[in-house]
Write a protein that holds these residues in place. Structure first.
Motif, PDB file in Angstrom:
ATOM      1  N   MET A   1       0.850  -1.181   0.000  1.00  0.00           N
ATOM      2  CA  MET A   1       0.000   0.000   0.000  1.00  0.00           C
ATOM      3  C   MET A   1       0.888   1.234   0.000  1.00  0.00           C
ATOM      4  N   ARG A   2       0.743   2.071  -1.011  1.00  0.00           N
ATOM      5  CA  ARG A   2       1.567   3.256  -1.132  1.00  0.00           C
ATOM      6  C   ARG A   2       0.767   4.473  -0.703  1.00  0.00           C
ATOM      7  N   LEU A   3       1.298   5.217   0.245  1.00  0.00           N
ATOM      8  CA  LEU A   3       0.675   6.448   0.709  1.00  0.00           C
ATOM      9  C   LEU A   3       1.361   7.618   0.017  1.00  0.00           C
ATOM     10  N   GLU A   4       0.601   8.400  -0.694  1.00  0.00           N
ATOM     11  CA  GLU A   4       1.143   9.547  -1.415  1.00  0.00           C
ATOM     12  C   GLU A   4       0.932  10.811  -0.592  1.00  0.00           C
ATOM     13  N   LYS A   5       1.616  11.878  -0.990  1.00  0.00           N
ATOM     14  CA  LYS A   5       1.454  13.180  -0.340  1.00  0.00           C
ATOM     15  C   LYS A   5       0.655  14.100  -1.265  1.00  0.00           C
ATOM     16  N   TRP A   7      -0.120  17.325  -3.161  1.00  0.00           N
ATOM     17  CA  TRP A   7       0.795  18.318  -3.699  1.00  0.00           C
ATOM     18  C   TRP A   7       0.558  19.677  -3.052  1.00  0.00           C
ATOM     19  N   PHE A   8      -0.668  19.989  -2.694  1.00  0.00           N
ATOM     20  CA  PHE A   8      -0.995  21.320  -2.194  1.00  0.00           C
ATOM     21  C   PHE A   8      -0.791  21.441  -0.691  1.00  0.00           C
ATOM     22  N   CYS A   9      -1.370  20.541   0.095  1.00  0.00           N
ATOM     23  CA  CYS A   9      -1.343  20.710   1.555  1.00  0.00           C
ATOM     24  C   CYS A   9      -0.403  19.751   2.274  1.00  0.00           C
ATOM     25  N   SER A  10       0.220  18.832   1.571  1.00  0.00           N
ATOM     26  CA  SER A  10       1.188  17.875   2.111  1.00  0.00           C
ATOM     27  C   SER A  10       0.596  16.859   3.068  1.00  0.00           C
ATOM     28  N   SER A  11      -0.706  16.654   3.051  1.00  0.00           N
ATOM     29  CA  SER A  11      -1.285  15.600   3.880  1.00  0.00           C
ATOM     30  C   SER A  11      -1.221  14.283   3.106  1.00  0.00           C
ATOM     31  N   THR A  12      -1.451  13.179   3.793  1.00  0.00           N
ATOM     32  CA  THR A  12      -1.341  11.881   3.134  1.00  0.00           C
ATOM     33  C   THR A  12      -2.594  11.588   2.309  1.00  0.00           C
ATOM     34  N   VAL A  13      -2.374  10.981   1.157  1.00  0.00           N
ATOM     35  CA  VAL A  13      -3.467  10.561   0.278  1.00  0.00           C
ATOM     36  C   VAL A  13      -3.453   9.038   0.260  1.00  0.00           C
TER      37      VAL A  13
END
Length: 168
Positions: A1-5, A7-13
């Motif tokens: 499972m890959r957690l992305e950031k 681009w705008f607010c730097s929270s995890t996606v």
């Protein structure tokens, strides 16, 4: 499972969440929610929007320099699965999270110290100005150190005549 950031607010996606925008030059922008996507489309700078991580870091509200951030970096090199390594990694993650939270709380305490000193100065000033409300009049008469120095102001004769004319 890959957690992305985001681009705008730097929270995890998390997987299956958010919006993905691919520009003509094949650059991929991931957004956690429509709020971030809309701000991106409006060409807003994340460093100027107060609720983003970039703003908070730029203005000293969040930690920017810390060794624990090094562990969070994205690594693309595949590793062969090793049960002991995975177990040690999970233990290390728990320790690193604890260290990071302790350092973050220390950072917040240091930030709040300046505000506390400023509030104390303002309270002291307000107390000095309104000491007659706190102390009894007899105590004020006896202790000359509690009085504020009186300032004498010279008023010219022309101004007093104008004032008397207005009063009549």
């Amino acid at each position: 499972m890959r957690l992305e950031k985001c681009w705008f607010c730097s929270s995890t996606v998390y997987p299956g969440h958010g919006i993905q925008f691919v520009r003509n030059d094949a650059k991929i922008f991931r957004f956690c929610r429509s709020k971030c996507h809309k701000n991106f489309k409006m060409k807003r700078n994340p460093r100027k929007v107060k609720w983003t991580k970039a703003y908070r870091r730029l203005h000293g509200k969040d930690m920017t320099q810390d060794a624990t951030f090094e562990f969070e970096r994205k690594r693309n090199r595949p590793e062969r699965y090793d049960r002991n390594l995975a177990e040690n990694t999970l233990k290390a993650i728990k320790k690193i999270d604890k260290i990071r939270s302790d350092r973050a709380s220390d950072h917040i305490k240091n930030r709040l110290k300046t505000g506390k000193v400023q509030r104390q100065k303002e309270a002291r000033k307000q107390l000095e100005q309104g000491i007659h409300l706190v102390k009894a009049p007899l105590a004020l008469a006896q202790d000359s150190s509690l009085h504020l120095p009186k300032i004498k102001v010279n008023v010219s004769q022309a101004q007093t005549e104008e004032n008397q004319a207005m009063e009549e």
